[in-house]
Design an enzyme around this catalytic site. Structure first.
Site, PDB file in Angstrom:
ATOM      1  N   ASP A  45       0.834  -1.209   0.000  1.00  0.00           N
ATOM      2  CA  ASP A  45       0.000   0.000   0.000  1.00  0.00           C
ATOM      3  C   ASP A  45       0.871   1.262   0.000  1.00  0.00           C
ATOM      4  O   ASP A  45       0.511   2.272  -0.604  1.00  0.00           O
ATOM      5  CB  ASP A  45      -0.909   0.010   1.237  1.00  0.00           C
ATOM      6  CG  ASP A  45      -2.037  -1.005   1.124  1.00  0.00           C
ATOM      7  OD1 ASP A  45      -2.467  -1.289  -0.008  1.00  0.00           O
ATOM      8  OD2 ASP A  45      -2.480  -1.511   2.173  1.00  0.00           O
ATOM      9  N   GLY A  46       2.018   1.187   0.697  1.00  0.00           N
ATOM     10  CA  GLY A  46       2.937   2.339   0.748  1.00  0.00           C
ATOM     11  C   GLY A  46       3.424   2.717  -0.649  1.00  0.00           C
ATOM     12  O   GLY A  46       3.603   3.899  -0.956  1.00  0.00           O
ATOM     13  N   ASN A 122      -5.183   8.553   1.996  1.00  0.00           N
ATOM     14  CA  ASN A 122      -5.587   7.886   3.243  1.00  0.00           C
ATOM     15  C   ASN A 122      -6.114   8.881   4.272  1.00  0.00           C
ATOM     16  O   ASN A 122      -7.237   8.793   4.704  1.00  0.00           O
ATOM     17  CB  ASN A 122      -4.389   7.167   3.883  1.00  0.00           C
ATOM     18  CG  ASN A 122      -4.300   5.713   3.477  1.00  0.00           C
ATOM     19  OD1 ASN A 122      -5.207   5.174   2.843  1.00  0.00           O
ATOM     20  ND2 ASN A 122      -3.203   5.067   3.843  1.00  0.00           N
ATOM     21  N   ARG A 149      -8.719  19.313  23.157  1.00  0.00           N
ATOM     22  CA  ARG A 149      -7.433  19.230  23.851  1.00  0.00           C
ATOM     23  C   ARG A 149      -6.997  17.773  23.839  1.00  0.00           C
ATOM     24  O   ARG A 149      -7.766  16.905  24.261  1.00  0.00           O
ATOM     25  CB  ARG A 149      -7.550  19.691  25.305  1.00  0.00           C
ATOM     26  CG  ARG A 149      -7.716  21.166  25.469  1.00  0.00           C
ATOM     27  CD  ARG A 149      -7.912  21.525  26.933  1.00  0.00           C
ATOM     28  NE  ARG A 149      -8.049  22.961  27.091  1.00  0.00           N
ATOM     29  CZ  ARG A 149      -9.165  23.640  26.825  1.00  0.00           C
ATOM     30  NH1 ARG A 149     -10.229  23.007  26.405  1.00  0.00           N
ATOM     31  NH2 ARG A 149      -9.200  24.948  26.991  1.00  0.00           N
ATOM     32  N   ASP A 151      -3.842  14.771  22.014  1.00  0.00           N
ATOM     33  CA  ASP A 151      -2.628  14.534  21.213  1.00  0.00           C
ATOM     34  C   ASP A 151      -2.773  15.061  19.791  1.00  0.00           C
ATOM     35  O   ASP A 151      -1.803  15.541  19.207  1.00  0.00           O
ATOM     36  CB  ASP A 151      -2.327  13.029  21.143  1.00  0.00           C
ATOM     37  CG  ASP A 151      -1.683  12.523  22.424  1.00  0.00           C
ATOM     38  OD1 ASP A 151      -1.548  13.329  23.372  1.00  0.00           O
ATOM     39  OD2 ASP A 151      -1.317  11.332  22.474  1.00  0.00           O
TER      40      ASP A 151
HETATM   41  P1  NAD Z   1       3.368   1.558   5.387  1.00  0.00           P
HETATM   42  O1  NAD Z   1       3.299   1.661   3.905  1.00  0.00           O
HETATM   43  O2  NAD Z   1       4.257   0.559   5.998  1.00  0.00           O
HETATM   44  O3  NAD Z   1       1.872   1.362   5.898  1.00  0.00           O
HETATM   45  C1  NAD Z   1       1.639   0.980   7.200  1.00  0.00           C
HETATM   46  C2  NAD Z   1       0.565  -0.106   7.180  1.00  0.00           C
HETATM   47  O4  NAD Z   1      -0.670   0.517   6.833  1.00  0.00           O
HETATM   48  C3  NAD Z   1       0.802  -1.220   6.157  1.00  0.00           C
HETATM   49  O5  NAD Z   1       0.511  -2.460   6.757  1.00  0.00           O
HETATM   50  C4  NAD Z   1      -0.193  -0.895   5.048  1.00  0.00           C
HETATM   51  O6  NAD Z   1      -0.626  -2.040   4.324  1.00  0.00           O
HETATM   52  C5  NAD Z   1      -1.315  -0.300   5.849  1.00  0.00           C
HETATM   53  N1  NAD Z   1      -2.205   0.574   5.075  1.00  0.00           N
HETATM   54  C6  NAD Z   1      -1.868   1.639   4.305  1.00  0.00           C
HETATM   55  N2  NAD Z   1      -2.978   2.148   3.755  1.00  0.00           N
HETATM   56  C7  NAD Z   1      -4.016   1.392   4.196  1.00  0.00           C
HETATM   57  C8  NAD Z   1      -5.413   1.428   3.989  1.00  0.00           C
HETATM   58  N3  NAD Z   1      -5.979   2.370   3.253  1.00  0.00           N
HETATM   59  N4  NAD Z   1      -6.174   0.515   4.628  1.00  0.00           N
HETATM   60  C9  NAD Z   1      -5.641  -0.435   5.396  1.00  0.00           C
HETATM   61  N5  NAD Z   1      -4.326  -0.529   5.645  1.00  0.00           N
HETATM   62  C10 NAD Z   1      -3.532   0.379   5.040  1.00  0.00           C
HETATM   63  O7  NAD Z   1       3.750   2.922   6.063  1.00  0.00           O
HETATM   64  P2  NAD Z   1       3.818   4.339   5.437  1.00  0.00           P
HETATM   65  O8  NAD Z   1       4.494   4.307   4.129  1.00  0.00           O
HETATM   66  O9  NAD Z   1       4.318   5.248   6.483  1.00  0.00           O
HETATM   67  O10 NAD Z   1       2.267   4.553   5.181  1.00  0.00           O
HETATM   68  C11 NAD Z   1       1.616   5.581   5.722  1.00  0.00           C
HETATM   69  C12 NAD Z   1       0.313   5.076   6.237  1.00  0.00           C
HETATM   70  O11 NAD Z   1       0.557   4.334   7.434  1.00  0.00           O
HETATM   71  C13 NAD Z   1      -0.527   6.238   6.624  1.00  0.00           C
HETATM   72  O12 NAD Z   1      -1.341   6.689   5.568  1.00  0.00           O
HETATM   73  C14 NAD Z   1      -1.315   5.709   7.795  1.00  0.00           C
HETATM   74  O13 NAD Z   1      -2.617   5.318   7.412  1.00  0.00           O
HETATM   75  C15 NAD Z   1      -0.558   4.501   8.264  1.00  0.00           C
HETATM   76  N6  NAD Z   1      -0.192   4.716   9.660  1.00  0.00           N
HETATM   77  C16 NAD Z   1      -0.853   4.014  10.598  1.00  0.00           C
HETATM   78  C17 NAD Z   1      -0.590   4.218  11.932  1.00  0.00           C
HETATM   79  C18 NAD Z   1      -1.358   3.443  12.940  1.00  0.00           C
HETATM   80  O14 NAD Z   1      -2.212   2.633  12.527  1.00  0.00           O
HETATM   81  N7  NAD Z   1      -1.113   3.629  14.231  1.00  0.00           N
HETATM   82  C19 NAD Z   1       0.363   5.163  12.334  1.00  0.00           C
HETATM   83  C20 NAD Z   1       1.020   5.875  11.351  1.00  0.00           C
HETATM   84  C21 NAD Z   1       0.733   5.656   9.999  1.00  0.00           C
END
Ligand code: NAD
Length: 265
Positions: A45-46, A122, A149, A151
């Site tokens: 997905d990334g 996203n 208020r 994070d």
């Molecule tokens: P990444 O590409 O490793 O993605 C992190 C995980 O999110 C992967 O397992 C990926 O398959 C999944 N993912 C991405 N888009 C998705 C979607 N629409 N539905 C379900 N799963 C999805 O990491 P990156 O390159 O930094 O990607 C950024 C994404 O990571 C951000 O858009 C955010 O959604 C996600 N993220 C999640 C968290 C969390 O869940 N706590 C924290 C930070 C970022």
């Protein structure tokens, strides 16, 4: 018909990307990096998020296809074994294009001559710059809704609702719903401070505006991108007029993908 291939940096993805390009060119399709008809991503997905940001100014012209070389992704939902089917479907024009909603973000500054605009596939998140409590007024449809208020806040698209938003306890939205979702990150709720405490699903044409109360600096993420903003007057989130187009060559219903990703395949 023109196409480009964007690959993750690992060997398996690079070899798969070469195979895709070879098979497409063999069938007479043209490799074109600037304005292709199809953007085929190989990785996860990334990789598709990266490709989306690379082609975000050409969204009306390109359709995306994601091949996964690791676990099943939400956007990367084609398998390596399906490359031949994919090539045949493009050649024989057996494709269906589905459009998913996107999120627009506009940052206004105290210096009124500046403005920054982003589009997210996203989500976009906003957090305080130095790790202390973020305090912002939240206006929905031009009316003060609450003083938040905590994070931070996460604004997601329907297709992004299964990503960061889900980890925050937000609802999963079907991507045919043209809406955005605001989810809280660790809000402070006690006898003095109060927020709604649950996610809001906000329809198209209803902007949500954050106005800083304690500090004018924020850390923002837009999908995988991180940006620091200072001197901020307000940040506006709204459902975008633009959409992302995905090329589908076989039915893959959204709820089936949700089940296969989170429950069982
Ligand atoms: P990444 O590409 O490793 O993605 C992190 C995980 O999110 C992967 O397992 C990926 O398959 C999944 N993912 C991405 N888009 C998705 C979607 N629409 N539905 C379900 N799963 C999805 O990491 P990156 O390159 O930094 O990607 C950024 C994404 O990571 C951000 O858009 C955010 O959604 C996600 N993220 C999640 C968290 C969390 O869940 N706590 C924290 C930070 C970022």
């Amino acid at each position: 018909m023109k196409f480009t291939v964007i690959s993750r940096a690992d060997d398996h993805s690079k070899e798969t990307a070469q195979e895709v390009r070879f098979k497409m060119e063999k069938m007479g399709l043209l490799y074109e990096e600037e304005i292709p008809d199809f953007v085929i991503t190989v990785g996860g997905d990334g990789t598709l998020l990266y490709a989306f940001h690379r082609f975000k100014s050409k969204l009306d012209k390109v359709a995306f296809v994601g091949i996964h070389t690791g676990h099943l992704g939400f956007y990367a939902d084609w398998t390596v074994d399906e490359i031949d089917k994919l090539v045949n479907a493009i050649i024989n024009d057996h494709l269906q294009v589905v459009e998913y909603p996107l999120l627009d973000v506009s940052v206004s500054y105290l210096d009124a001559s500046r403005e920054m605009k982003y589009v997210a596939l996203n989500e976009a998140t906003i957090k305080s710059s130095v790790g202390n409590t973020m305090v912002v007024d939240v206006e929905v449809q031009n009316t003060l809704f609450e003083t938040f208020r905590g994070d931070g806040l996460c604004f997601s698209t329907p297709s992004g609702s299964t990503a960061y938003n889900k980890s925050l306890g937000g609802a999963i939205l079907h991507p045919t719903i043209s809406a955005m979702q605001m989810a809280e990150m660790a809000s402070i709720n006690n006898r003095v401070y109060r927020t709604i405490g649950s996610s809001l699903v906000i329809p198209k044409h209803q902007p949500c505006v954050l106005k800083p109360i304690n500090k004018n600096e924020f850390n923002m993420t837009v999908d995988h991108l991180h940006v620091f903003h200072s001197g901020v007057r307000s940040v506006e989130f709204r459902v975008s007029e633009k959409t992302i187009r995905f090329a589908r060559f076989r039915p893959h219903p959204f709820w089936k993908r949700v089940k296969e990703s989170f429950i069982t395949d």
